[in-house]
Structure formats: C-alpha cells, structure tokens
Scaffold this motif. Structure first.
Motif, PDB file in Angstrom:
ATOM      1  N   LEU A 102     -14.206  -0.730  -0.711  1.00 40.72           N
ATOM      2  CA  LEU A 102     -14.157  -1.066  -2.136  1.00 40.72           C
ATOM      3  C   LEU A 102     -12.729  -1.280  -2.612  1.00 40.72           C
ATOM      4  O   LEU A 102     -12.466  -2.160  -3.440  1.00 40.72           O
ATOM      5  N   GLU A 103     -11.813  -0.441  -2.112  1.00 36.99           N
ATOM      6  CA  GLU A 103     -10.413  -0.520  -2.536  1.00 36.99           C
ATOM      7  C   GLU A 103      -9.510  -0.254  -1.350  1.00 36.99           C
ATOM      8  O   GLU A 103      -9.861   0.487  -0.433  1.00 36.99           O
ATOM      9  N   LYS A 104      -8.336  -0.866  -1.382  1.00 37.31           N
ATOM     10  CA  LYS A 104      -7.296  -0.583  -0.395  1.00 37.31           C
ATOM     11  C   LYS A 104      -5.970  -0.507  -1.128  1.00 37.31           C
ATOM     12  O   LYS A 104      -5.600  -1.428  -1.859  1.00 37.31           O
ATOM     13  N   GLU A 105      -5.278   0.613  -0.944  1.00 43.93           N
ATOM     14  CA  GLU A 105      -3.972   0.783  -1.556  1.00 43.93           C
ATOM     15  C   GLU A 105      -2.977   1.224  -0.493  1.00 43.93           C
ATOM     16  O   GLU A 105      -3.353   1.857   0.499  1.00 43.93           O
ATOM     17  N   SER A 114      -2.827   2.685   5.040  1.00 46.17           N
ATOM     18  CA  SER A 114      -3.491   2.322   3.790  1.00 46.17           C
ATOM     19  C   SER A 114      -4.482   3.425   3.407  1.00 46.17           C
ATOM     20  O   SER A 114      -5.035   4.098   4.278  1.00 46.17           O
ATOM     21  N   CYS A 116      -8.013   3.871   1.698  1.00 48.96           N
ATOM     22  CA  CYS A 116      -9.182   3.051   1.371  1.00 48.96           C
ATOM     23  C   CYS A 116     -10.281   3.896   0.743  1.00 48.96           C
ATOM     24  O   CYS A 116     -10.490   5.049   1.121  1.00 48.96           O
ATOM     25  N   LYS A 117     -10.992   3.291  -0.212  1.00 49.50           N
ATOM     26  CA  LYS A 117     -12.232   3.862  -0.735  1.00 49.50           C
ATOM     27  C   LYS A 117     -13.364   3.063  -0.097  1.00 49.50           C
ATOM     28  O   LYS A 117     -13.422   1.834  -0.236  1.00 49.50           O
ATOM     29  N   ASP A 119     -17.522   2.672   0.597  1.00 44.46           N
ATOM     30  CA  ASP A 119     -18.917   2.994   0.278  1.00 44.46           C
ATOM     31  C   ASP A 119     -19.712   3.078   1.583  1.00 44.46           C
ATOM     32  O   ASP A 119     -19.787   2.101   2.335  1.00 44.46           O
ATOM     33  N   GLN A 126     -12.898   8.611   0.958  1.00 41.20           N
ATOM     34  CA  GLN A 126     -11.494   8.211   1.026  1.00 41.20           C
ATOM     35  C   GLN A 126     -11.066   8.315   2.482  1.00 41.20           C
ATOM     36  O   GLN A 126     -11.164   9.379   3.090  1.00 41.20           O
ATOM     37  N   ALA A 136      -9.870  -4.884   1.199  1.00 38.96           N
ATOM     38  CA  ALA A 136     -10.981  -4.674   0.279  1.00 38.96           C
ATOM     39  C   ALA A 136     -11.998  -5.803   0.436  1.00 38.96           C
ATOM     40  O   ALA A 136     -11.639  -6.954   0.671  1.00 38.96           O
TER      41      ALA A 136
END
Length: 201
Positions: A102-105, A114, A116-117, A119, A126, A136
């Motif tokens: 869902l997310e990558k920071e 990185s 990542c979130k 699902d 996480q 993402a």
C-alpha cells in the motif's frame, strides 16, 4: 509451531519448536520418550523432542513437516501418554501469502532500506524491505511471522535500524523457486492475485 524430522541427520526424533529462548536459559525435563524444553526464568515451554518418533507417528519426510490439525492432536496424545499435561495449539493459517504494497517510504536511518505497509488480507503489516525494486501498488509474496524459509530461517518480529518489521517480502531465490533470477529484487506477482491468499497452493 514448527515441526522437524531428519532421521539420517539426528535419528528417530521429532522436534517441535514453539519459541526461541537463549541456550543458557534452556532447561530440560524427560518423561518416557518425550523431553520438554522450557525457559528457566519464565517457565514458558519452548518445545518438545519426541524420541522413537516412528513408534508414534507415520513419518515419510525430512526437514520441516507440514503441521496439520491431525498432527497436533497426535502430538498432544503422545505428550500426554508420556506423562506431560501440556496441550499444544497451532496456528494453521498459511504463512506464505500474497501481499499488496500500500505504501513505501524511505527508511529514516538506512539509505538502502524501505518501510512498507503491506495488506495481507486480514491485516496490514509494516515490513522493512531492502529490495531495490519494491514499490507501492505491487502484489508480492509475504512470509509472515512464524514462516520457515527454504533456507531454514524462521521469520520473526524484528527491529531493523530502529523500525519494527513484521514479516518479509520475498524474492524468488529466497522462496527457492525454479529459474529464480540472480539479480537482487523481490518477486512481483500478477495484479489479479488477492491479498491474503496462500502463495503456495
């Protein structure tokens, strides 16, 4: 719960691992063919070794065995038969599942990591990932906590450079898939795969 058997390597012993504890805290209690391993400080049970295993189980594999409800029931019967009152329960849900990133920071404390979130169907994890190609929107393979990799490594809750990580986003090589590419990078799946579905059918 992870269950291992390797007759050629260690003899006719079924190894049941429930949790890791430091070696110096391990204590052992034997009754009949069963040895209980427990933590001397907390008294928590860490596992069991069942000797003369083939007199209790039909075993036809080597290495990590698939844990089924029937196996857990038989293990509990064997433990009780040898004088222990413990009753084991196992999480039989799949440990290698499809995940949707869902997310990558960028990791705040590591250039090549990185955060990542992901699902995985019933929850969002996480996961800290070091693969250069993670992004993402991807569908990926997630090894959840408790999974045993083909290398024998057990996936655990971890903290990487100060950031908690619950699982691992896997490459084809880490999954021991045929024709896995040599270059670093996670395995990216077809977009039609559903988060939470087992990767291995």
């Amino acid at each position: 719960m992870n269950v291992f058997y390797n007759k050629e390597g260690i003899g006719d012993v079924l190894i049941i691992s429930l949790k890791d504890i430091p070696y110096e805290q391990k204590r052992f209690e034997r009754k009949g063919d069963v040895v209980k391993i427990f933590d001397a400080e907390t008294n928590e049970t860490a596992g069991f070794n069942i000797f003369q295993a083939t007199s209790y189980f039909s075993l036809d594999g080597n290495g990590q065995l698939d844990v089924t409800a029937e196996m857990v029931e038989k293990i509990n019967q064997t433990i009780a038969q040898n004088g222990f009152s413990d009753k084991l329960e196992a999480d039989l849900s799949p440990k290698f599942v499809v995940g949707h990133v869902l997310e990558k920071e960028k990791h705040p404390n590591a250039d090549k990591l990185s955060v990542c979130k992901v699902d995985v169907g019933d929850e969002v994890l996480q996961i800290v990932c070091g693969a250069p190609n993670v992004a993402a929107g991807q569908k990926v393979v997630v090894a959840k906590v408790g999974a045993v990799m083909p290398s024998g490594m057990v996936i655990k809750e971890a903290e990487l450079r100060g950031i908690s990580s619950s699982g691992m986003i896997c490459s084809a090589k880490e999954l021991n898939l045929p024709n896995a590419p040599k270059e670093k990078g996670i395995l990216v799946l077809e977009d039609s795969r559903k988060p939470g579905e087992p990767f291995f059918k």
